[in-house]
Motif scaffolding. Structure first.
Motif, PDB file in Angstrom:
ATOM      1  N   VAL A 112       0.840  -1.195   0.000  1.00  0.00           N
ATOM      2  CA  VAL A 112       0.000   0.000   0.000  1.00  0.00           C
ATOM      3  C   VAL A 112       0.878   1.249   0.000  1.00  0.00           C
ATOM      4  N   LYS A 113       1.932   1.251   0.809  1.00  0.00           N
ATOM      5  CA  LYS A 113       2.838   2.405   0.841  1.00  0.00           C
ATOM      6  C   LYS A 113       3.483   2.635  -0.520  1.00  0.00           C
ATOM      7  N   GLN A 114       3.888   1.572  -1.196  1.00  0.00           N
ATOM      8  CA  GLN A 114       4.495   1.711  -2.524  1.00  0.00           C
ATOM      9  C   GLN A 114       3.495   2.280  -3.528  1.00  0.00           C
ATOM     10  N   ARG A 115       2.242   1.837  -3.458  1.00  0.00           N
ATOM     11  CA  ARG A 115       1.215   2.327  -4.373  1.00  0.00           C
ATOM     12  C   ARG A 115       0.958   3.821  -4.138  1.00  0.00           C
ATOM     13  N   ILE A 116       0.932   4.238  -2.877  1.00  0.00           N
ATOM     14  CA  ILE A 116       0.725   5.652  -2.553  1.00  0.00           C
ATOM     15  C   ILE A 116       1.902   6.488  -3.035  1.00  0.00           C
ATOM     16  N   LYS A 117       3.121   5.994  -2.848  1.00  0.00           N
ATOM     17  CA  LYS A 117       4.304   6.723  -3.306  1.00  0.00           C
ATOM     18  C   LYS A 117       4.278   6.907  -4.819  1.00  0.00           C
ATOM     19  N   ARG A 118       3.913   5.845  -5.557  1.00  0.00           N
ATOM     20  CA  ARG A 118       3.829   5.951  -7.020  1.00  0.00           C
ATOM     21  C   ARG A 118       2.791   6.989  -7.432  1.00  0.00           C
ATOM     22  N   ALA A 119       1.652   6.978  -6.766  1.00  0.00           N
ATOM     23  CA  ALA A 119       0.592   7.942  -7.099  1.00  0.00           C
ATOM     24  C   ALA A 119       1.049   9.369  -6.804  1.00  0.00           C
ATOM     25  N   LEU A 120       1.748   9.573  -5.693  1.00  0.00           N
ATOM     26  CA  LEU A 120       2.245  10.908  -5.357  1.00  0.00           C
ATOM     27  C   LEU A 120       3.287  11.381  -6.356  1.00  0.00           C
ATOM     28  N   LYS A 121       4.138  10.474  -6.822  1.00  0.00           N
ATOM     29  CA  LYS A 121       5.137  10.850  -7.825  1.00  0.00           C
ATOM     30  C   LYS A 121       4.469  11.303  -9.114  1.00  0.00           C
ATOM     31  N   VAL A 122       3.399  10.638  -9.503  1.00  0.00           N
ATOM     32  CA  VAL A 122       2.680  11.036 -10.714  1.00  0.00           C
ATOM     33  C   VAL A 122       2.061  12.421 -10.520  1.00  0.00           C
ATOM     34  N   MET A 123       1.467  12.643  -9.346  1.00  0.00           N
ATOM     35  CA  MET A 123       0.795  13.917  -9.091  1.00  0.00           C
ATOM     36  C   MET A 123       1.774  15.082  -8.910  1.00  0.00           C
TER      37      MET A 123
END
Length: 131
Positions: A108-119
């Motif tokens: 879950v932490k990795q998925r959130i980090k990826r989403a934040l990098k995109v944003m």
């Protein structure tokens, strides 16, 4: 989008309510047997002392759900393991000298980090003049 003629819509308000009503028999069974458990709608963790006990409880609960309640168990998502390693509702348990505490699971932490990098990517900047 795909039309369905059975079941309740996933993510709807009615689905967890119906799951809680329908799985009340499971809660009663687990409480009568003295098991510690956590259930949120159709997601459930049952805590026992050993892997062997976990496998026995899994067999019994699976038989109850399939035979008595006529439910289908997803065998790929159903497992016996340590609560310190398994994900439940996006969390796992950590332990320190003060006891157990919930923490976000690494996936879950990795998925959130990826989403934040995109944003917040460098190519998504805006001019200060536009603020």
């Amino acid at each position: 989008f795909q039309d369905t003629t059975e079941g309740t819509p996933q993510g709807g308000n009615l689905s967890p309510l119906l799951a809680n009503i329908y799985l009340n028999e499971l809660d009663t069974l687990l409480a009568q047997r003295g098991h510690q458990f956590v259930r949120y709608a159709d997601d459930c963790n049952i805590y026992v002392k050993s892997k062997r006990a976990g496998e026995r409880v899994l067999r019994n609960v699976t038989a109850f759900l399939e035979n008595r309640l006529k439910l289908t168990i997803n065998r790929h998502k159903t497992t016996v393991g340590s609560p310190l390693r398994l994900k439940f509702l996006g969390f796992t348990l950590g332990v320190d000298r003060n006891g157990a505490y919930p923490r976000p699971h690494k996936v879950v932490k990795q998925r959130i980090k990826r989403a934040l990098k995109v944003m917040t990517g460098r190519s998504r900047g805006i001019s200060w003049l536009m603020l």
